[in-house]
Scaffold this active site. Structure first.
Site, short mmCIF file in Angstrom:
data_model
loop_
_atom_site.label_atom_id
_atom_site.label_comp_id
_atom_site.label_asym_id
_atom_site.label_seq_id
_atom_site.Cartn_x
_atom_site.Cartn_y
_atom_site.Cartn_z
N GLU A 291 -1.02 6.46 38.70
CA GLU A 291 0.01 6.64 39.71
C GLU A 291 -0.60 7.07 41.05
O GLU A 291 -1.33 8.05 41.13
CB GLU A 291 1.02 7.70 39.23
CG GLU A 291 2.03 8.14 40.25
CD GLU A 291 3.02 7.04 40.61
OE1 GLU A 291 3.32 6.89 41.82
OE2 GLU A 291 3.50 6.35 39.70
N THR A 331 5.26 1.50 42.05
CA THR A 331 4.70 1.28 40.72
C THR A 331 5.12 -0.08 40.15
O THR A 331 4.29 -0.81 39.60
CB THR A 331 5.16 2.40 39.77
OG1 THR A 331 4.62 3.64 40.23
CG2 THR A 331 4.69 2.14 38.35
N ASP A 515 -1.83 1.89 40.71
CA ASP A 515 -0.70 0.98 40.93
C ASP A 515 -0.47 0.71 42.41
O ASP A 515 -0.11 -0.38 42.82
CB ASP A 515 0.58 1.55 40.28
CG ASP A 515 0.94 2.95 40.76
OD1 ASP A 515 0.17 3.57 41.51
OD2 ASP A 515 2.02 3.44 40.37
N HIS A 516 -0.71 1.74 43.24
CA HIS A 516 -0.54 1.62 44.69
C HIS A 516 -1.13 2.87 45.32
O HIS A 516 -1.55 3.80 44.62
CB HIS A 516 0.93 1.46 45.08
CG HIS A 516 1.82 2.57 44.60
ND1 HIS A 516 1.95 3.77 45.25
CD2 HIS A 516 2.60 2.67 43.50
CE1 HIS A 516 2.78 4.56 44.58
NE2 HIS A 516 3.19 3.91 43.51
#
Length: 661
Positions: A291, A331, A515-516
């Site tokens: 995350e 996400t 995810d980012h």
């Protein structure tokens, strides 16, 4: 003139409009001060920012006023001041003030997190109230905030009563003729805005902060509610669809990837990786999707705070991709890019859309090689539609479910993370150590079957409120992002330490990627640096460790893994083998729900939903964008990738059932 616009019966309306416009102005000024260093500060830019902002505020308050205006016009004069009138009027005014304060207060928390006005993320948050309100409660002193808000509402109503506004409303004898006359301007504003005004008209500046300041939060919220899925062909530049497919497939052909149906509008093809000097290998694969882990947090990528010692060590023991970019800012967008290996499509992620099951994902490649597939999530996978997406695409679910059921048509197993397996939990789910312990336990079970497994593990600890078990690291829980990053890194280290003791470890490859980024906000249309994420492949048995500096995308990681395992496979994925990329092949695809970017050779082409296309030179040193003359070939390549991706989704080109035809 004022008496015609606001006769006695309209006194409360006048008060509410003044109140709303004043509060909105204060919010805009506050955001300007908050982000002053990022805003274009010349006088003309600031004047236009506030002028456009006032226009959106006026339109917003006009929409809010319409229900009350209809009531004022239709309610008989002879009943003014009656019990019914008083109940409706007091309740309506209370509700309007409460909603306004709630919205304005909410904008501050949203701005702190995203540096934006309300958008589709705020719309999504309304659906998942449990996680969101629990997160707010853990992140802020909620009782104090709610108490303060109620005091403000009560104080506002008391002041309005003391000013005599309610008395004038209840004793008014304004005729229906005057009421209709007074209603007309607001109705005209609403009609004009409905047919001729769009939220993107606030995007007048090259500076994203000025654009966000020009917007009105409530208006942006409802605009996002209407436009959470945008049809590419309607809002973006296009080329003939057959030409777009030819452009995309020509790139695959260049890499000797052969289409099964070359005459069809599709990209289904076969990839040949098999080397006669090496055998195919089928290790277990555990993918950890971290995350919000920005590249800037790693010392290997320039950070000097030493908050990722585990990942920094792994970077030297793996295939480490140092120049890799996420496709999006959420996400579910990362999950879409990783599993579907597809450029981002406008609007919300495919993970959250309809018709998102029985698609060709990386899971199908694993399935063709005999793998069992699992999705692990420390919260309830009902959130963001994750369980429906993964379960509907062949994954078994392991999550912290609270009873929400999957669609009955989805056939999958679901394993719960039980209470006695949880040592720490917050709004988003169990801590990373707990989810890794569950992964270890399930891996032990899977190992006994003799069948290789692929685990997709989604972590949650690096998320506001940034809380985690005390005593694990030297930064107290809940004190900020750095602590959450360091705990996230610590948990990975503990997981791998235990995994190394397992009999299945030497036959297991670990893929780790974010995810980012932690933030996507910036002053530009797309803030390129805020898409840079780390990715690595660890414990590969047949590859030397290496740092790969090639420009690449999130969508390329698993096609690269399949190549290192020497697999031939059928595919519907856009991603390419990073290791075989030539300089002319290097590129990354980035975007948010409205802007779509194509990054290549330190240039980024950005497609917008107003049929706009802008080419910039990206200065990686200061993250600035400088506008360039358009390059027609880059424009065609960019459009082709995004147009084809959108076409495939909307026309069933991602569906397994259609790929066999």
């Amino acid at each position: 003139m004022v008496s015609k616009l606001f006769p006695e019966r309209f006194t409360l309306l006048k008060v509410f409009i003044i109140f709303f416009l004043t509060c909105s102005f204060v919010v805009r000024v506050s955001f300007l001060i908050w982000s002053f260093t990022e805003v274009d500060q010349d006088v003309l830019s600031l004047l236009r920012t506030f002028a456009v902002g006032f226009l959106f505020d006026l339109v917003t308050v006009s929409f809010l006023a319409i229900p009350y205006l209809i009531y004022l016009v239709l309610f008989p004069v002879k009943w003014n001041g009656s019990l019914v009138d008083k109940i409706i009027t007091y309740f309506g005014f209370f509700l309007g003030i409460l909603v306004s304060y709630f919205s304005f207060f909410g904008e501050f928390t949203f701005w702190e997190e995203f540096q934006r006005r309300y958008n589709f993320i705020a719309v999504d948050y309304l659906i998942y109230t449990y996680e969101v309100f629990k997160n707010i409660n853990e992140s802020y002193p909620l009782p104090i905030l709610i108490g303060s808000m109620l005091i403000l509402v009560a104080g506002t109503i008391y002041l309005v009563i003391k000013l005599g506004a309610f008395k004038r409303v209840f004793t008014s004898e304004t005729s229906i003729k005057f009421k209709l006359t007074a209603m007309l301007p607001w109705a005209v504003i609403v009609v004009i805005a409905t047919f001729f005004m769009r939220s993107d008209q606030a995007d007048w500046s090259k500076n994203r902060y000025n654009n966000e300041l020009s917007k009105a939060g409530i208006y942006s919220f409802f605009s996002a509610f209407q436009n959470n899925e945008l049809a590419y062909s309607e809002f973006y530049d296009t080329i003939p669809i057959q030409k777009a497919f030819s452009e995309v497939n020509e790139n695959f052909t260049k890499h000797e990837e052969m289409a099964f149906f070359p005459s069809k509008k599709g990209i289904f093809r076969t990839v040949k990786n098999a080397d006669s000097t090496q055998s195919q290998i089928k290790p277990n694969v555990i993918f950890i999707c971290i995350e919000s882990l920005s590249g800037k947090f790693l010392s290997t990528l320039g950070n000097d705070e030493n908050i990722t010692p585990t990942l920094d060590a792994l970077a030297n023991q793996s295939l480490f991709f140092s120049n890799l970019f996420a496709t999006g800012t959420r996400t579910v967008r990362g999950m879409e890019a990783i599993t579907l290996s597809i450029p981002p499509t406008p609007g919300r992620s495919i993970v959250k859309r309809k018709n998102n099951t029985e698609l060709f994902t990386i899971g199908e490649v694993f399935k063709s090689q005999g793998y069992e597939r699992f999705f692990f999530y420390g919260g309830d996978g009902y959130f963001d539609n994750m369980n429906t997406y993964f379960g509907g695409n062949g994954f078994n679910i392991v999550d912290r479910g609270r009873g929400f059921l999957l669609d009955k048509s989805i056939r999958t197993t679901r394993t719960n993370i039980e209470d006695d397996e949880v040592t720490f939990e917050n709004a988003w789910g169990v801590c990373d150590e707990d989810i890794y312990n569950k992964v270890l336990k399930e891996a032990d079970k899977a190992f006994t079957t003799g069948k290789p497994f692929f685990d997709f593990v989604m972590t949650t600890s690096n998320h506001k409120p940034f809380t985690y078990p005390e005593g694990k690291i030297d930064i107290p829980s809940g004190t900020g992002r750095n602590g959450a990053v360091k705990y996230t890194d610590y948990a990975i280290g503990e997981f791998l330490k235990t995994a190394r003791t397992k009999p299945w470890f030497k036959h297991t490859v670990f893929v780790i990627m974010s995810d980012h980024c932690a933030s996507s906000a910036g002053r530009w249309e797309l803030d390129v640096r805020n898409y840079h994420i780390p990715a690595l492949i660890y414990n590969l048995p047949n590859m030397p460790n290496a740092k790969i500096d090639k420009l690449c995308s999130q969508i390329d990681v698993f096609p690269t893994l399949f190549a290192t395992l020497n697999w031939d496979y059928k595919t519907n994925l856009f991603g390419q083998n990073i290791l075989k990329m030539k300089p002319e092949d290097e590129r990354a695809l980035i975007g948010n729900y409205r802007k779509l970017g194509y990054l290549k050779d330190n240039k980024v082409l950005i497609l917008g939903d107003g049929h706009t296309a802008n080419l910039y030179d990206w200065n990686s040193a200061d993250n600035s964008l400088k506008e360039l003359p358009m390059d027609d070939q880059v424009l065609q390549t960019s459009i082709s990738n995004y147009q084809v991706a959108d076409y495939l989704y909307h026309n069933g080109g991602l569906k397994l059932s259609n790929l066999a035809k």
